[in-house]
Design an enzyme around this catalytic site. Sequence first.
Site, PDB file in Angstrom:
ATOM      1  CG  ASN A 240     -23.793 -10.521  11.597  1.00 37.92           C
ATOM      2  OD1 ASN A 240     -23.837  -9.360  11.060  1.00 37.92           O
ATOM      3  ND2 ASN A 240     -23.303 -11.381  11.255  1.00 37.92           N
TER       4      ASN A 240
ATOM      5  CG  HIS B 181     -26.911 -16.357  12.759  1.00 36.11           C
ATOM      6  ND1 HIS B 181     -25.641 -15.819  12.413  1.00 36.11           N
ATOM      7  CD2 HIS B 181     -27.698 -15.289  12.611  1.00 36.11           C
ATOM      8  CE1 HIS B 181     -25.748 -14.581  11.903  1.00 36.11           C
ATOM      9  NE2 HIS B 181     -27.041 -14.326  12.115  1.00 36.11           N
ATOM     10  N   GLY B 182     -24.551 -19.161  12.335  1.00 35.20           N
ATOM     11  CA  GLY B 182     -23.407 -19.521  11.976  1.00 35.20           C
ATOM     12  C   GLY B 182     -22.562 -18.164  11.927  1.00 35.20           C
ATOM     13  CG  ASP B 183     -20.937 -14.490  10.817  1.00 35.09           C
ATOM     14  OD1 ASP B 183     -19.818 -14.419  11.643  1.00 35.09           O
ATOM     15  OD2 ASP B 183     -20.670 -13.530  10.055  1.00 35.09           O
ATOM     16  CG  LEU B 184     -25.735 -14.888  16.961  1.00 29.11           C
ATOM     17  CD1 LEU B 184     -26.979 -14.278  16.302  1.00 29.11           C
ATOM     18  CD2 LEU B 184     -26.600 -15.865  18.213  1.00 29.11           C
TER      19      LEU B 184
END
Length: 249
Positions: A150, A143-146
Site C-alpha cells: 500500500n 492510514h490504518g492499513d500501511l
Amino acid sequence: MGLILDGPHFQTQTSLLCPVTLNGQRAFLKITNDHDELIGAKALEKWEGTGAVRILAQHENAFVLEYAGQTLRSVIPEDTAATRVLCSVADQLHSRNPENLDDFPTLRRWFSSLFADTDSRFDDIRVIADRLLSRNSHPVLLHGDLHHDNVLRSSHRGWLAIDPKGIVGPREFDYCNIFTNPTPQAAVSHFDARVRSVSHTANIEPVDLLRWIACWGALSGIWHLEDGDTTQASLPHTIATLAMERLQR
C-alpha cells in the site's frame, strides 16, 4: 474533463478500477459504493497529497486517483530499508493536522471486536488495549492499513500511500501493519529487527511498540476468525504472541 480509458478494468471486493489518463496524466479511476472505501477517500482529501496519492477529480462515488507506480514490496526487497520507507510515509501522513475529523471512526471503535471477544488467550491484551486507547494522547488521522503493498514509488513525488482506511487515534497504531507483512515468513523472521528499526526511526519506546503490536495482532486475527478464516488468523496471532513474549522478558 479529458478522461480517457487506458487499459482493461478490474474488480476488487469493494471497487471497480480502471487505468485512465486525465488530461494526458496517468491515473486510476475508482468507482465504489463501499462505506469503508468512501471513508478512505475522505482521508486522501484531508492529506492533500502529503505522503499519499492525490484525488485528481471526483464525482459522487467515482474518483480519479494519481498514478503512483510500483509497490514498495517490488522495489525494495531488503527488509530494513523497506521498514524505514514505511516509517517515513507514516510520519508524513501524521504531520498533517487536518481539522474536523468527526466523520472518521475512532480506533477504539475499530477495537470493538477485541473487547467483545471472550477468548481467554487475549485477556491480558484486552487490558493493554484499553489502557493504550485511554491515554490522553494527541489523535491523528491514521492510514490504518500501511504495509508493503500500500506504499508505491512515484517517479515525480517519491513514496506515496494508497488505499487508506481513515481512522482517528494514536499515531503508534499505524506502524503495526508492518509486522504482519508482506509474507508470514518475513513477518516472523524479521520481527525483532523490525521492532528495533521502527522504535528508532519512529521514535516510539520499544515497550509501547510491542504493546501496540500485540493488540493489533490479536484484533486482526479475531477479524479473520469472524470471517471464518482460521488459516489467515494464524499469522497475526503468532505476531501477537511474539510481542507478548518480548514484553514478559
